[in-house]
Write an enzyme that holds these catalytic residues in place. Structure first.
Site, PDB file in Angstrom:
ATOM      1  N   LYS A  46       0.748  -1.448   0.123  1.00  0.00           N
ATOM      2  CA  LYS A  46       0.113  -0.681  -0.071  1.00  0.00           C
ATOM      3  C   LYS A  46       1.018   0.980  -0.219  1.00  0.00           C
ATOM      4  CE  LYS A  46      -1.872   1.931   3.710  1.00  0.00           C
ATOM      5  NZ  LYS A  46      -2.104   3.116   4.358  1.00  0.00           N
ATOM      6  N   ASN A  47       1.568   1.440   1.176  1.00  0.00           N
ATOM      7  CA  ASN A  47       2.581   2.615   1.233  1.00  0.00           C
ATOM      8  C   ASN A  47       3.476   2.760  -0.070  1.00  0.00           C
ATOM      9  OD1 ASN A  47       1.606   3.476   3.757  1.00  0.00           O
ATOM     10  ND2 ASN A  47       2.674   2.136   4.889  1.00  0.00           N
ATOM     11  N   ARG A 145       1.282  14.662  12.873  1.00  0.00           N
ATOM     12  CA  ARG A 145       2.006  14.122  11.739  1.00  0.00           C
ATOM     13  C   ARG A 145       2.824  15.352  10.249  1.00  0.00           C
ATOM     14  NH1 ARG A 145       0.100   8.162   8.872  1.00  0.00           N
ATOM     15  NH2 ARG A 145      -2.256   9.773   9.261  1.00  0.00           N
ATOM     16  N   ASP A 332       3.717   0.014  12.302  1.00  0.00           N
ATOM     17  CA  ASP A 332       2.488  -0.513  11.854  1.00  0.00           C
ATOM     18  C   ASP A 332       2.197  -2.552  12.259  1.00  0.00           C
ATOM     19  OD1 ASP A 332       1.567   1.702  10.489  1.00  0.00           O
ATOM     20  OD2 ASP A 332       2.703   1.435   8.541  1.00  0.00           O
ATOM     21  N   ARG A 424      -9.247   0.843   3.960  1.00  0.00           N
ATOM     22  CA  ARG A 424      -8.067   1.014   3.747  1.00  0.00           C
ATOM     23  C   ARG A 424      -6.378   1.511   3.019  1.00  0.00           C
ATOM     24  NH1 ARG A 424      -6.602   4.937   7.290  1.00  0.00           N
ATOM     25  NH2 ARG A 424      -4.536   5.583   5.457  1.00  0.00           N
TER      26      ARG A 424
END
Length: 464
Positions: A46-47, A145, A332, A424
């Site tokens: 995903k990232n 962030r 994570d 997500r």
């Protein structure tokens, strides 16, 4: 490639009609106690997908990305690119991107506010167009962030940057190119490292980023940019050097597998005392996770260069965890491991050092019978003999995964709300769990908000 465009399919309405999270009362029902068995195919990272989609803005030609996961975040990033005039088309896990004509330099707030990763576009747009206007981003409420490091780095590259009415305005004076610079990051921010690396690919001269993030996704972005003709060395170390080039060219590129999804399924095997085989994976990306699984008494066997098998112990013992930037233990994976440690013998201490609000899943795990106390950024987890199914609410993406894992091991049925978080970041999680024997069922409250498969997609269509 042909000139084609992409819009979200019926399974993902346009952002103007996307339901607010509280409007969608869909729930996931999980009956615990089932033994899992079989193999799980791990989707693309995903990232990586999000930042590589932004990175494609650097190229005035076609790019083709393979192994792109089907996720809500990916769909939203697609909508942001579409709003800029980029042409997109998806076939299976392949995404074709044509950014030859970028129609505007400002991303719409209603899209950016839903996806923090959308801020990635500021670097490539500034490098390519000389101007970018991006609203301050949204995303999971897991802690502050800030974009200070991004802004400071872009200024070091010669951009004028100011924030007005919630939007970051950046432009290069006199329409010239950015200029290489030496940049030191106060902390190894992944987002700042990636943003500045993309901006520097088209800058005049050499850029050095010190105290850079070392995550595998940073390396993936560097490799993608190199495939387009960028000159980057040192990605994966704390010093990255970029020698700017005048332009980049078309390429095809395959994303790395998602190390967090792989880690989540390793924990799924451990918490249910089941053997699972995962592929494709890059074991080196999971070193810290594997070490902690072995510390509690599980085995992780490398069956092939890109395949791992989790073999749980007869019982698991407590261990302490401190989240750190890569190659340390990933934040994570903190919530997922907390779920596992609730059923491990003894007391564990989890210290969250990356995000200050990333312990909100504690209350929901305690609702299921866990014994967890929080003091500051520490969670003291006392192992219990069993968890019990209960109604719970996901508070962020990885918290949702932790609740799924706890539910798989709990007695009875658990119902999980807040599935927009899960969607997500996990591609077809329910189907993958069902294929290895889990009893999982999604009850959709708002059929327009999700497809039967629960994962939004980008499907081919033509905009007129």
């Amino acid at each position: 490639m042909e000139d084609r465009t992409i819009t979200p399919s019926i399974s993902l309405p346009s952002s103007s009609s996307l339901p607010a999270p509280e409007e969608d009362k869909s729930v996931l029902q999980i009956w615990g106690g089932s033994s899992l068995q079989g193999q799980v195919k791990i989707s693309g990272a995903k990232n990586s997908a999000l930042v590589l989609m932004a990175g494609a803005l650097l190229c005035p030609d076609d790019c083709r990305l393979h192994n792109v996961p089907s996720l809500m975040d990916v769909a939203r990033m697609g909508e942001i690119l579409l709003s800029l005039g980029v042409k997109l088309e998806r076939h299976g896990d392949t995404l074709e991107i044509n950014a030859s004509h970028i129609g505007q330099s400002k991303a719409p707030y209603e899209l950016v506010s839903q996806l923090r990763a959308s801020f990635f576009i500021i670097g490539p747009m500034l490098a390519r167009l000389g101007v970018a206007r991006v609203p301050l981003p949204g995303g999971c409420a897991i802690g502050a962030r800030p974009v200070d490091l991004h802004v400071q780095g872009l200024r070091a590259l010669g951009a004028d940057v100011h924030i007005e009415h919630g939007t970051v305005h950046a432009y290069v004076r006199n329409g010239k190119r950015l200029k290489g610079a030496k940049i030191y990051l106060d902390c190894p921010s992944v987002g700042a490292t990636e943003t500045l690396m993309m901006a520097a690919t088209l800058a005049e001269g050499e850029t050095v980023i010190d105290n850079a993030a070392q995550e595998p996704e940073v390396i993936d972005l560097a490799n993608f940019c190199r495939a387009m003709g960028a000159r980057i060395r040192g990605a994966g170390t704390n010093t990255i050097v970029i020698s700017g080039v005048p332009s980049l060219h078309t390429t095809e590129y395959t994303l790395i597998p998602d190390r967090i999804e792989a880690g989540t399924f390793l924990v799924a095997g451990a918490i249910t005392h089941s053997e699972l085989s995962l592929y494709p994976v890059i074991p080196d990306h999971l070193t810290a996770v594997i070490a902690k699984l072995q510390a509690i008494g599980a085995q992780v066997i490398t069956e092939a260069p890109s395949r791992l098998r989790i073999v749980p112990g007869r019982y698991h013992t407590a261990t302490d965890i401190e989240t750190l930037p890569y190659p340390g233990f990933p934040t994570d994976m903190q919530a997922q491991f907390m779920a596992l440690l609730t059923l491990s013998e003894g007391d564990s201490v989890i210290t969250e050092t990356v995000f200050e609000n990333r312990l909100r899943h504690v209350a929901e795990l305690n609702r299921m019978g866990a014994d967890i106390r929080v003091k500051g950024n520490h969670a003291i987890v006392r192992g219990v003999p069993k968890l019990s199914g209960a109604p719970v609410v996901a508070t962020d993406l990885r918290a949702s995964a932790a609740l799924v894992l706890a539910a798989l091991a709990a007695d009875g049925m658990t119902t999980i709300q807040g599935l927009h978080h899960l969607d997500r970041g996990y591609d077809n999680l329910e189907l993958k769990l069902k294929q290895v024997g889990a009893r999982v069922n999604r009850i959709i409250d708002n059929p327009d908000a999700a497809s039967d498969a629960s994962t939004p997609t980008l499907s081919p269509s033509t905009l007129h």
